[in-house]
Design an enzyme around this catalytic site. Structure first.
Site, PDB file in Angstrom:
ATOM      1  N   THR A  11       0.852  -1.186   0.000  1.00  0.00           N
ATOM      2  CA  THR A  11       0.000   0.000   0.000  1.00  0.00           C
ATOM      3  C   THR A  11       0.889   1.239   0.000  1.00  0.00           C
ATOM      4  O   THR A  11       2.027   1.208   0.455  1.00  0.00           O
ATOM      5  CB  THR A  11      -0.941   0.029   1.224  1.00  0.00           C
ATOM      6  OG1 THR A  11      -0.169   0.215   2.421  1.00  0.00           O
ATOM      7  CG2 THR A  11      -1.740  -1.257   1.335  1.00  0.00           C
ATOM      8  N   SER A  15       5.026   6.451  -4.122  1.00  0.00           N
ATOM      9  CA  SER A  15       6.176   7.329  -3.865  1.00  0.00           C
ATOM     10  C   SER A  15       6.868   6.903  -2.582  1.00  0.00           C
ATOM     11  O   SER A  15       6.406   6.001  -1.875  1.00  0.00           O
ATOM     12  CB  SER A  15       5.733   8.798  -3.754  1.00  0.00           C
ATOM     13  OG  SER A  15       4.887   8.980  -2.624  1.00  0.00           O
ATOM     14  N   GLY A  16       7.987   7.570  -2.285  1.00  0.00           N
ATOM     15  CA  GLY A  16       8.668   7.386  -1.009  1.00  0.00           C
ATOM     16  C   GLY A  16       9.088   5.965  -0.721  1.00  0.00           C
ATOM     17  O   GLY A  16       9.566   5.227  -1.595  1.00  0.00           O
ATOM     18  N   ILE A  17       8.892   5.544   0.531  1.00  0.00           N
ATOM     19  CA  ILE A  17       9.302   4.207   0.965  1.00  0.00           C
ATOM     20  C   ILE A  17       8.570   3.129   0.180  1.00  0.00           C
ATOM     21  O   ILE A  17       9.169   2.129  -0.217  1.00  0.00           O
ATOM     22  CB  ILE A  17       9.060   4.044   2.481  1.00  0.00           C
ATOM     23  CG1 ILE A  17      10.056   4.910   3.271  1.00  0.00           C
ATOM     24  CG2 ILE A  17       9.193   2.583   2.904  1.00  0.00           C
ATOM     25  CD1 ILE A  17       9.835   4.907   4.772  1.00  0.00           C
ATOM     26  N   GLY A  18       7.275   3.324  -0.059  1.00  0.00           N
ATOM     27  CA  GLY A  18       6.495   2.308  -0.772  1.00  0.00           C
ATOM     28  C   GLY A  18       7.048   2.012  -2.152  1.00  0.00           C
ATOM     29  O   GLY A  18       7.224   0.850  -2.537  1.00  0.00           O
ATOM     30  N   SER A 140       6.788   4.427  12.921  1.00  0.00           N
ATOM     31  CA  SER A 140       7.793   5.491  12.901  1.00  0.00           C
ATOM     32  C   SER A 140       8.479   5.563  14.257  1.00  0.00           C
ATOM     33  O   SER A 140       7.889   5.209  15.291  1.00  0.00           O
ATOM     34  CB  SER A 140       7.114   6.834  12.601  1.00  0.00           C
ATOM     35  OG  SER A 140       8.004   7.912  12.825  1.00  0.00           O
ATOM     36  N   TYR A 153       0.307  12.956  14.341  1.00  0.00           N
ATOM     37  CA  TYR A 153       1.166  11.957  13.703  1.00  0.00           C
ATOM     38  C   TYR A 153       1.784  11.015  14.746  1.00  0.00           C
ATOM     39  O   TYR A 153       1.730   9.791  14.601  1.00  0.00           O
ATOM     40  CB  TYR A 153       2.268  12.652  12.910  1.00  0.00           C
ATOM     41  CG  TYR A 153       3.170  11.693  12.166  1.00  0.00           C
ATOM     42  CD1 TYR A 153       2.752  11.068  11.004  1.00  0.00           C
ATOM     43  CD2 TYR A 153       4.456  11.418  12.632  1.00  0.00           C
ATOM     44  CE1 TYR A 153       3.576  10.188  10.321  1.00  0.00           C
ATOM     45  CE2 TYR A 153       5.294  10.546  11.958  1.00  0.00           C
ATOM     46  CZ  TYR A 153       4.847   9.932  10.802  1.00  0.00           C
ATOM     47  OH  TYR A 153       5.666   9.050  10.136  1.00  0.00           O
TER      48      TYR A 153
END
Length: 255
Positions: A11, A15-18, A140, A153
């Site tokens: 999921t 972008s990014g880590i995914g 995180s 967050y």
């Protein structure tokens, strides 16, 4: 754990880590079901990865349980099963008391917590019946304390980490592995919005390398970078009054 020919659902793969993790999994020969809200973006990524492996793309809003059910049903039709679920979708809003917004809180928890839970709900019956499967949840290092202007967050990631810990214990008798990812600062569209200095900021490709290696080793918790993980461990045990004093100091502006 060998990743070759494993069906991996990702999921937040746009972008990014995914996205970076998807590319690393492709290098390992895994079969990929990529999901995100931006279908045009994951379509492009899937086409690029099909040079190395089989990759499918699916538009999905993780906060909508019916959407999640429909997408999971289609992935099973296309791939036959899911071996590993890499649950990575996340959002973040820097929001202090002057811009306080319950709507931002709802968006944060809907994605970071309920988005994770929604996919776990649809995965569990098959995983428990087969006594097989891996659930990887991205939390995180911010789950450790309530940092100023990041309360929504931090709280959402604390909830995700605690949920994954509980799940790990319950699913152990079913031979289902639950892995918690606790990254520090990774350069993504989400962290690009931060106006403060981010120590040990890591490129997503490096983060993906650490994550995939940890999954192969079947680590329960994958946290990085080392210096930040030690720092937050210390912050967690210091007196509350000292943490509040340190956290109340103005952050260093990003250069």
């Amino acid at each position: 754990m060998k990743l070759k020919n494993k069906v991996i659902l990702i999921t937040g793969a746009s972008s990014g880590i995914g996205e970076a993790v998807a590319r690393k999994f492709a290098d390992k020969g895994a079969l990929l079901a990529l999901t995100a809200r931006r279908k045009d973006v994951i379509d492009k990524i899937a086409r690029q990865l099909e040079v190395k492996t089989r990759a499918g793309s699916y538009k999905c809003d993780v906060t909508n349980i019916e959407d999640v059910r429909n997408v999971y049903r289609q992935i099973k039709i296309d791939f036959g099963k899911v071996d590993i679920a890499f649950l990575n979708s996340g959002v973040s809003f820097r929001s202090g008391v002057k811009e306080f917004s319950s709507e931002k809180a709802k968006q944060t928890f809907d994605t970071n917590v309920l988005g994770l839970i929604n996919f776990v709900e649809v995965l569990l019956p098959d995983f428990m019946n087969d006594r097989h499967g891996v659930i990887v949840g991205v939390s995180s290092l911010a789950d450790s304390r309530g940092f100023p202007k990041s309360g929504f967050y931090c709280a959402s990631k604390a909830a995700a980490s605690i949920f994954l810990e509980s799940l790990r214990i319950e699913l152990k008798p079913y031979n289902i592995k639950v892995i918690t990812i606790r990254p520090g600062f990774v350069k993504t569209p989400m962290t690009d919005k931060n106006e403060f200095f981010m120590p040990f900021l890591m490129e997503p490709e490096k983060a993906a390398e650490i994550i995939v290696r940890g999954i192969e080793k079947e680590k329960r918790i994958i946290q990085f970078p080392f210096a930040i993980s030690i720092a937050v461990r210390i912050l967690k045990i210091i007196p509350d009054s000292l943490f509040e004093y340190l956290a109340s100091r103005e952050p260093i502006p990003k250069k």
